[in-house]
Scaffold this active site. Structure first.
Site, PDB file in Angstrom:
ATOM      1  N   TYR A 123      25.381 -16.655  -7.818  1.00  0.00           N
ATOM      2  CA  TYR A 123      25.785 -16.844  -9.224  1.00  0.00           C
ATOM      3  C   TYR A 123      24.571 -17.193 -10.076  1.00  0.00           C
ATOM      4  CZ  TYR A 123      30.272 -16.998  -6.916  1.00  0.00           C
ATOM      5  OH  TYR A 123      31.342 -16.695  -6.115  1.00  0.00           O
ATOM      6  N   ASP A 239      33.283 -11.697   2.434  1.00  0.00           N
ATOM      7  CA  ASP A 239      33.199 -13.010   3.083  1.00  0.00           C
ATOM      8  C   ASP A 239      34.501 -13.786   2.907  1.00  0.00           C
ATOM      9  OD1 ASP A 239      30.571 -12.573   3.851  1.00  0.00           O
ATOM     10  OD2 ASP A 239      29.697 -13.645   2.152  1.00  0.00           O
TER      11      ASP A 239
END
Lengths: 377, 107
Positions: A123, A239
């Site tokens: 991020y 994930d």
């Protein structure tokens, strides 16, 4: 009892329950009670990726061309995901490692949490690439009311479990008067209930809470916008799908009584509460969709469609942990999202799997005619 | 197999061709629909080919998104999937159909 980082007792860990048995001593995987957790570790390690592998230079230009309300959708989702992975990067370790009793599960928890730290770093990688001042975005995560509301619901079960386990480790069983908190009763059934609800709320976090944001990222990419971001989100989604399988296994093993007969009783008692956790999370996510689109929608997505998607995905996830579905939506209103979520087209070449320093996608995305000036044929 | 009520000639042709090759063909009942599948590929891809939308994500057995109800009949998994498969359900992305089966999505 207090936690020991190396339990000196001699015991057979395959006879221990997943949680609240003996503290793990030897990190050994030659004999396993639940081999599924080692399989999850292997899978997670095979997924290893780094955010720096994905070139985001085109995303920067795309972002500047987005309309203001689209920038709001994009940044708000990034903030929310940053919050979720901040929690997930530490909480499984802090909450679950002191109480886990199986080496393979202990290592799965660490592997799982570690992969969340990669998400957090991605991020920052995205935000650094698209705006000049990342501080403004990160600072807003702790002050923006829409985000902090969500921080409360994703951390409340973890925090309660951590508090109770701390008391249990220092004081043992009993009822304790904690200044500012009132009376807290510590007993094995209460601890196990707090644990079961925590795992359920984490399952909801990874199985539902991410998906509004995923849908928007892929919605932009369908319009060939923010495609670097979408590539990262694809890796994150892969994930998360594995992580939610981890919590589904824990919940189903607990409910089945195969792991710890007492846990099966607690799971049955908690069924309504767990249903409520799913339903409340879905309602919060629908509200979040409304907040995202408050100033305008994006092509192909609006608050209503996303709300239906949340209901649909909640049904899918409830079914996976043996709960009856709750919402009337029986069809995926945005079936195109699955083509983005599928992991079989996430590129993994042998050289990338073998050489840890190999970076994929490190190509220059900005080419113009003058770059070919010194070419002679 | 000859008793199967064929819904289209193309399906009949497929099944006859495959029976000649010695491949088993099974019926998959889904509500009022009937799809013919072989043991060559997992159920998901064959349902998709028949125009049926099935929720999916990983397509390799770990996410459980393609979990659907197995009302009766047998399926096997060439590789044990990582996802938890609830009893009475199957994972379409990796299940090989081994008999006539009846499946259902949400209630």
């Amino acid at each position: 009892m207090s936690y020991s980082t190396f339990n000196r007792k001699h015991f057979d860990s395959t006879k221990e329950p997943m949680f609240f048995g003996e503290n793990v001593n030897v990190a050994r995987y030659d004999q396993q009670k639940h081999p599924i957790f080692e399989k999850l570790i292997e899978k997670q390690l095979s997924f290893f990726w780094r955010p720096e592998e994905v070139d985001l230079s085109t995303d920067r230009k795309d972002f500047q061309r987005l309309e203001a309300h689209e920038q709001h959708i994009f940044l708000s989702n990034l903030k929310y995901q940053t919050l979720l992975d901040s929690v997930q990067g530490r909480s499984p370790n802090v909450a679950l490692l002191p109480i886990v009793s199986l080496p393979e599960l202990e290592t799965w928890i660490e592997t799982w949490s570690f992969s969340e730290t990669i998400h957090s770093r991605s991020y920052t990688h995205i935000i650094r690439n698209i705006v000049n001042d990342p501080t403004k975005i990160f600072d807003d995560i702790v002050t923006n009311e829409e985000i902090t509301k969500r921080a409360d619901s994703v951390s409340i079960y973890y925090d309660r479990l951590i508090e109770m386990v701390n008391l249990y480790n220092t004081m043992g069983m009993g009822t304790f008067d904690i200044p500012g908190r009132g009376e807290i009763e510590i007993s094995m059934p209460k601890l196990k209930k707090a644990l079961y609800l925590t795992i359920a709320s984490v399952n909801v976090l990874e199985a539902i809470r991410f998906y509004v944001s995923f849908a928007c990222s892929f919605g932009f990419a369908e319009r060939t916008l923010m495609e670097g971001n979408a590539k990262i989100i694809k890796l994150i989604a892969r994930d998360e799908a594995l992580h939610l399988t981890g919590t589904q296994h824990m919940l189903n093993l607990m409910a089945s009584g195969k792991d710890d007969p007492e846990m099966a009783i607690i799971a049955a008692e908690c069924q309504d509460e767990v249903r409520q956790i799913f339903i409340e999370a879905a309602e919060q996510e629908k509200e979040w969709a409304t907040y995202l689109f408050k100033d305008g929608s994006m092509i192909g997505l609006n608050a209503q469609i996303l709300g239906q998607y949340v209901e649909y995905i909640t049904n899918v996830r409830m079914q996976a942990v043996g709960l009856e579905t709750h919402f009337a939506t029986k069809n995926n209103p945005i079936p195109w999202i699955n083509a983005w979520l599928v992991s079989d087209n996430v590129q993994v070449a042998p050289q990338e799997a073998e050489i840890s320093s190999y970076l994929v996608g490190q190509t220059d995305n900005s080419l113009d005619d003058s770059d070919f000036d010194d070419f002679d044929l | 197999m000859t008793q199967i009520l064929m819904t289209s000639t193309s399906k009949k042709e497929i099944s006859e061709k495959q029976e000649r090759k010695g491949q088993a063909v099974h019926r998959v009942l889904l509500g009022k629909k009937q799809i013919l599948v072989t043991e060559e590929e997992p159920l998901l891809i064959q349902l998709e080919r028949a125009g049926i939308h099935v929720e999916y994500q990983c397509r390799e057995g770990y996410c459980s998104s393609c979990s659907i109800k197995l009302l009766w009949g047998n399926v096997i998994y060439p590789f044990e999937p990582l996802a938890w498969v609830q009893s009475g359900y199957l994972l379409a992305c990796c299940a090989i159909v081994k008999s006539d089966i009846e499946i259902a999505f949400f209630d």
